[in-house]
Scaffold this motif. Sequence first.
Motif, PDB file in Angstrom:
ATOM      1  N   GLN A 192     -20.982  34.382  84.240  1.00 16.84           N
ATOM      2  CA  GLN A 192     -19.871  34.385  85.203  1.00 16.84           C
ATOM      3  C   GLN A 192     -20.397  34.130  86.620  1.00 16.84           C
ATOM      4  O   GLN A 192     -21.364  34.753  87.050  1.00 16.84           O
ATOM      5  N   TRP A 193     -19.738  33.217  87.339  1.00 23.23           N
ATOM      6  CA  TRP A 193     -20.084  32.973  88.743  1.00 23.23           C
ATOM      7  C   TRP A 193     -19.674  34.189  89.560  1.00 23.23           C
ATOM      8  O   TRP A 193     -18.542  34.649  89.472  1.00 23.23           O
ATOM      9  N   ARG A 194     -20.598  34.688  90.396  1.00 18.39           N
ATOM     10  CA  ARG A 194     -20.314  35.857  91.238  1.00 18.39           C
ATOM     11  C   ARG A 194     -20.970  35.669  92.592  1.00 18.39           C
ATOM     12  O   ARG A 194     -21.976  34.979  92.719  1.00 18.39           O
ATOM     13  N   TYR A 195     -20.397  36.298  93.591  1.00 17.51           N
ATOM     14  CA  TYR A 195     -21.071  36.412  94.886  1.00 17.51           C
ATOM     15  C   TYR A 195     -21.298  37.890  95.138  1.00 17.51           C
ATOM     16  O   TYR A 195     -20.602  38.744  94.586  1.00 17.51           O
ATOM     17  N   ALA A 196     -22.280  38.205  95.958  1.00 17.89           N
ATOM     18  CA  ALA A 196     -22.615  39.599  96.254  1.00 17.89           C
ATOM     19  C   ALA A 196     -21.774  40.062  97.438  1.00 17.89           C
ATOM     20  O   ALA A 196     -21.942  39.546  98.550  1.00 17.89           O
ATOM     21  N   PRO A 197     -20.879  41.030  97.235  1.00 15.95           N
ATOM     22  CA  PRO A 197     -20.011  41.465  98.324  1.00 15.95           C
ATOM     23  C   PRO A 197     -20.750  42.207  99.436  1.00 15.95           C
ATOM     24  O   PRO A 197     -20.208  42.359 100.525  1.00 15.95           O
ATOM     25  N   ASP A 198     -21.985  42.624  99.184  1.00 16.76           N
ATOM     26  CA  ASP A 198     -22.758  43.337 100.205  1.00 16.76           C
ATOM     27  C   ASP A 198     -23.593  42.385 101.067  1.00 16.76           C
ATOM     28  O   ASP A 198     -24.358  42.824 101.914  1.00 16.76           O
ATOM     29  N   GLN A 199     -23.434  41.077 100.841  1.00 21.65           N
ATOM     30  CA  GLN A 199     -24.160  40.071 101.612  1.00 21.65           C
ATOM     31  C   GLN A 199     -23.142  39.168 102.300  1.00 21.65           C
ATOM     32  O   GLN A 199     -21.976  39.112 101.907  1.00 21.65           O
ATOM     33  N   GLN A 200     -23.579  38.461 103.333  1.00 25.53           N
ATOM     34  CA  GLN A 200     -22.666  37.609 104.100  1.00 25.53           C
ATOM     35  C   GLN A 200     -21.997  36.596 103.179  1.00 25.53           C
ATOM     36  O   GLN A 200     -22.647  35.981 102.329  1.00 25.53           O
ATOM     37  N   VAL A 201     -20.683  36.409 103.360  1.00 29.63           N
ATOM     38  CA  VAL A 201     -19.883  35.529 102.510  1.00 29.63           C
ATOM     39  C   VAL A 201     -19.239  34.448 103.375  1.00 29.63           C
ATOM     40  O   VAL A 201     -18.830  34.695 104.507  1.00 29.63           O
ATOM     41  N   THR A 202     -19.157  33.246 102.813  1.00 28.08           N
ATOM     42  CA  THR A 202     -18.472  32.133 103.462  1.00 28.08           C
ATOM     43  C   THR A 202     -17.625  31.430 102.411  1.00 28.08           C
ATOM     44  O   THR A 202     -17.767  31.673 101.219  1.00 28.08           O
ATOM     45  N   ARG A 203     -16.726  30.570 102.856  1.00 26.14           N
ATOM     46  CA  ARG A 203     -15.883  29.794 101.944  1.00 26.14           C
ATOM     47  C   ARG A 203     -16.239  28.324 102.129  1.00 26.14           C
ATOM     48  O   ARG A 203     -16.264  27.828 103.259  1.00 26.14           O
ATOM     49  N   ASP A 204     -16.528  27.631 101.016  1.00 26.12           N
ATOM     50  CA  ASP A 204     -16.882  26.214 101.131  1.00 26.12           C
ATOM     51  C   ASP A 204     -15.624  25.363 101.276  1.00 26.12           C
ATOM     52  O   ASP A 204     -14.500  25.882 101.262  1.00 26.12           O
ATOM     53  N   ASN A 205     -15.795  24.037 101.390  1.00 29.30           N
ATOM     54  CA  ASN A 205     -14.652  23.150 101.624  1.00 29.30           C
ATOM     55  C   ASN A 205     -13.706  23.047 100.431  1.00 29.30           C
ATOM     56  O   ASN A 205     -12.631  22.482 100.563  1.00 29.30           O
TER      57      ASN A 205
END
Length: 108
Positions: free
Chosen positions: A82-95
């Motif tokens: 499963q694709w995941r991002y770490a919520p405790d690290q800086q997050v951005t949204r791609d195009n």
Amino acid sequence: MAKVEHVFEWKFGGTEVLLMGEFNTWKGEVMNKVEPPDLLKPAGYTQQPLGQRVSGGQQPSHCLIKLLDPGRYEYKFRVDGQWRYAPDQQVTRDNRGNENNVVDITGA
């Protein structure tokens, strides 16, 4: 400029954790599972215990140390398929609207 060492951490469990990002053309690299005794062993060429190299608070369940050229990199984790991002690290949204983690590596 010289490459900079960066520790990527995943703190949210999982059996197989891959790191994917702009620095590896989004091809998965297996992250090392961190067990408590491993935190006391020397890590890499710096001979500094891994426990001193990761951020404070909750210990990571997986980590990967990479040498990167200075720059800004988007990345994400693939945890048990499963694709995941770490919520405790800086997050951005791609195009395309995907949420990714982002790190800005500066030269030493």
